[in-house]
Design a protein around this motif. Structure first.
Motif, PDB file in Angstrom:
ATOM      1  N   TYR A  93       0.842  -1.210   0.000  1.00 50.02           N
ATOM      2  CA  TYR A  93       0.000   0.000   0.000  1.00 50.02           C
ATOM      3  C   TYR A  93       0.871   1.253   0.000  1.00 50.02           C
ATOM      4  CZ  TYR A  93      -3.401   3.548   1.259  1.00 50.02           C
ATOM      5  OH  TYR A  93      -4.173   4.701   1.247  1.00 50.02           O
ATOM      6  N   ALA A  94       1.910   1.281   0.866  1.00 43.10           N
ATOM      7  CA  ALA A  94       2.776   2.451   0.931  1.00 43.10           C
ATOM      8  C   ALA A  94       3.463   2.701  -0.409  1.00 43.10           C
ATOM      9  CB  ALA A  94       3.818   2.270   2.032  1.00 43.10           C
ATOM     10  N   ALA A 142      -6.173  -6.756  -4.062  1.00 44.27           N
ATOM     11  CA  ALA A 142      -7.148  -5.737  -3.667  1.00 44.27           C
ATOM     12  C   ALA A 142      -6.472  -4.379  -3.512  1.00 44.27           C
ATOM     13  CB  ALA A 142      -7.825  -6.150  -2.363  1.00 44.27           C
ATOM     14  N   VAL A 143      -5.292  -4.362  -2.884  1.00 41.49           N
ATOM     15  CA  VAL A 143      -4.566  -3.105  -2.704  1.00 41.49           C
ATOM     16  C   VAL A 143      -4.130  -2.533  -4.047  1.00 41.49           C
ATOM     17  CG1 VAL A 143      -2.442  -2.081  -1.790  1.00 41.49           C
ATOM     18  CG2 VAL A 143      -3.784  -3.641  -0.377  1.00 41.49           C
ATOM     19  N   LEU A 144      -3.583  -3.390  -4.917  1.00 40.14           N
ATOM     20  CA  LEU A 144      -3.045  -2.906  -6.188  1.00 40.14           C
ATOM     21  C   LEU A 144      -4.130  -2.443  -7.145  1.00 40.14           C
ATOM     22  CD1 LEU A 144      -0.294  -5.613  -6.661  1.00 40.14           C
ATOM     23  CD2 LEU A 144       0.095  -3.176  -6.374  1.00 40.14           C
ATOM     24  N   ILE A 145      -5.321  -3.016  -7.046  1.00 39.50           N
ATOM     25  CA  ILE A 145      -6.406  -2.614  -7.938  1.00 39.50           C
ATOM     26  C   ILE A 145      -7.126  -1.383  -7.403  1.00 39.50           C
ATOM     27  CG2 ILE A 145      -8.661  -3.301  -8.852  1.00 39.50           C
ATOM     28  CD1 ILE A 145      -7.605  -6.141  -9.055  1.00 39.50           C
ATOM     29  N   CYS A 146      -7.476  -1.407  -6.124  1.00 39.19           N
ATOM     30  CA  CYS A 146      -8.316  -0.345  -5.561  1.00 39.19           C
ATOM     31  C   CYS A 146      -7.544   0.951  -5.303  1.00 39.19           C
ATOM     32  CB  CYS A 146      -8.971  -0.815  -4.266  1.00 39.19           C
ATOM     33  SG  CYS A 146     -10.142  -2.170  -4.460  1.00 39.19           S
ATOM     34  N   THR A 147      -6.340   0.833  -4.768  1.00 36.40           N
ATOM     35  CA  THR A 147      -5.629   2.027  -4.301  1.00 36.40           C
ATOM     36  C   THR A 147      -5.373   3.051  -5.407  1.00 36.40           C
ATOM     37  OG1 THR A 147      -4.575   0.679  -2.582  1.00 36.40           O
ATOM     38  CG2 THR A 147      -3.631   2.846  -3.021  1.00 36.40           C
ATOM     39  N   PRO A 148      -4.813   2.659  -6.573  1.00 40.09           N
ATOM     40  CA  PRO A 148      -4.585   3.685  -7.603  1.00 40.09           C
ATOM     41  C   PRO A 148      -5.872   4.343  -8.106  1.00 40.09           C
ATOM     42  CG  PRO A 148      -3.394   1.652  -8.107  1.00 40.09           C
ATOM     43  CD  PRO A 148      -4.360   1.328  -7.015  1.00 40.09           C
TER      44      PRO A 148
END
Length: 437
Positions: free
Chosen positions: A163-164, A344-350
């Motif tokens: 995430y960071a 989930a992090v790689l898809i949602c965060t950006p």
């Protein structure tokens, strides 16, 4: 750009995933198919650039080192000694073995950063003693699953590192941000265990391990079992939080320290070290492929007009900054139930970051909440990956329903932690503020 195509990217990806194709390859396949209408014969060349950007991401260099550290510790006898030591001191408390189990999970979450490994290792170690002591199946299942999930929150969490990296937040800063919420969650877990043991003492009885052992011998064994692992964990996390070492340097300290601990405890063997190396290469490759697939997927989604679709959907809600945070956290929660956490992090965060910036929401504070939601989805039925991890190593008489009953109170504790961080952002920001020069 054709927003109509962007709408179909997620259904196409989920269809491939549910068909049994690995998540990373599902994301890459969908990215290639939906990139072709835009780039045509240059699709391969355009997507190849993501291989270089992911493989050259300096932040991800810490991932294999943390995984190796966890794999070495997992293969050693440190967990068994830690559980025996903690049980001697905590067994006499209400729900003492469950408290010892959760304490051990907290220690090893800080030593591995890999979710699943802690749960399996802990389950194999403690299920026998807890059953022999008369603990109910629900409290055994709930404690192991909840404790195993702490690898998401307690640094050096791989999820936090990812995430960071995506949100372009210093990893050490985000480690500091999740630290207090992580221990707050552990506190809520412990409170529930004690309340459960006081209400149903026959289902979580007190035990008296080592009661005949002299005090000096107890103290000596405890120091031998717990002090070296605590020094290792403190060295890794402390060096990051104090700014003494970069995350990658601290991860290297952890990897070397884990091997030295095995030598100290006479657990070292070349075979186990080789197995840890192979596991590190396997898990790291999986993470890199997922990172590549997630980066490709979100980039093509944006090119196809997906960002405008999300913008229109969010604007139509008209919920304000607080409502926006709740909506996006719910999306993380659902994504975490369907996908693995890294995906989930790689898809949602950006996709979500531009809306957070526009609404004036601190991405670091939101990141802490997102990690809590992902951890909660790990326990939540019907998917509940934690339950299925445990089911694979549990005796046959442990039913899935009993496991669901066991994790439910811990899910409430996770939501309570999220509510506390949402209502009082200082819980997440206090350590990062102290870290500022």
């Amino acid at each position: 750009m054709d927003a109509d195509l962007a709408i179909w990217m997620f259904p196409a990806a989920f269809a491939l995933i549910f068909a049994g194709i690995p998540v990373a390859f599902s994301l890459i396949i969908v990215a290639v198919i939906f990139a072709f209408p835009v780039f045509g014969s240059l699709t391969g060349l355009q997507l190849y650039q993501f291989v270089g950007s992911v493989s050259s991401n300096y932040s991800l260099a810490a991932v294999p080192l943390f995984i190796f550290m966890g794999a070495v510790l997992e293969s050693s006898g440190i967990g068994k000694r830690a559980f025996e030591s903690l049980s001697m001191w905590m067994g006499r408390l209400p729900g003492g073995l469950a408290i010892a189990t959760l304490s051990m999970c907290t220690l090893f979450a800080a030593g591995t950063g890999v979710v699943g490994a802690v749960e399996v290792m802990t389950g194999l170690l403690v299920m026998g003693p807890m059953r022999a002591a008369g603990y109910s199946k629900s409290i055994i299942s709930g404690t192991i699953c909840a404790g195993g999930s702490l690898g998401t929150m307690i640094p050096p969490s791989i999820v936090v590192v990812i995430y960071a990296s995506v949100a372009q937040i210093p990893i050490g800063t985000l480690f500091g941000a999740v630290l207090v919420p992580g221990f707050l969650m552990v506190g809520f877990f412990l409170i529930w265990i004690i309340v459960y043991a006081l209400i149903w003492p026959a289902s979580a009885p007190r035990v008296h391990f080592g009661q005949d052992m002299p005090l000096g011998r107890k103290l000596g064994f405890t120091a031998y079992a717990l002090f070296p692992p605590l020094v290792l964990v403190t060295s890794v996390i402390g060096s990051i939080l104090l700014g003494i070492a970069a995350v990658t340097e601290a991860a290297a300290i952890g990897a070397v320290g884990a091997v030295l601990l095995n030598i100290l405890y006479r657990d070292f063997s070349w075979r186990e070290t080789w197995n840890a190396t192979v596991k590190t290469a396997t898990v790291s490759s999986m993470i890199i492929f997922i990172a590549l697939g997630g980066t490709m997927f979100t980039s093509i989604f944006k090119i196809q007009g997906g960002a405008e679709l999300v913008d229109a959907a969010v604007s139509s809600l008209d919920v304000g900054p607080a409502g926006l945070v709740i909506v996006l956290l719910f999306a993380y929660f659902i994504a975490g139930m369907i996908l693995d956490w890294i995906s989930a992090v790689l898809i949602c965060t950006p996709i979500f970051l531009p809306f957070l910036h526009a609404a004036g929401v601190d991405p670091m504070w939101f990141g802490v909440l997102a990690v809590i939601m992902l951890q909660t989805s790990y326990l939540t039925p019907p998917m509940a990956p934690a339950v299925f991890y445990l089911k694979g190593i549990a005796p046959r008489d442990f039913s899935t329903l009993a496991m669901y009953r066991g994790v439910f109170p811990f899910i409430l504790c996770q939501f309570l932690t999220a509510a506390a961080v949402f209502a009082f952002p200082e819980i997440a920001t206090i350590i990062p503020e102290l870290m500022r020069p």
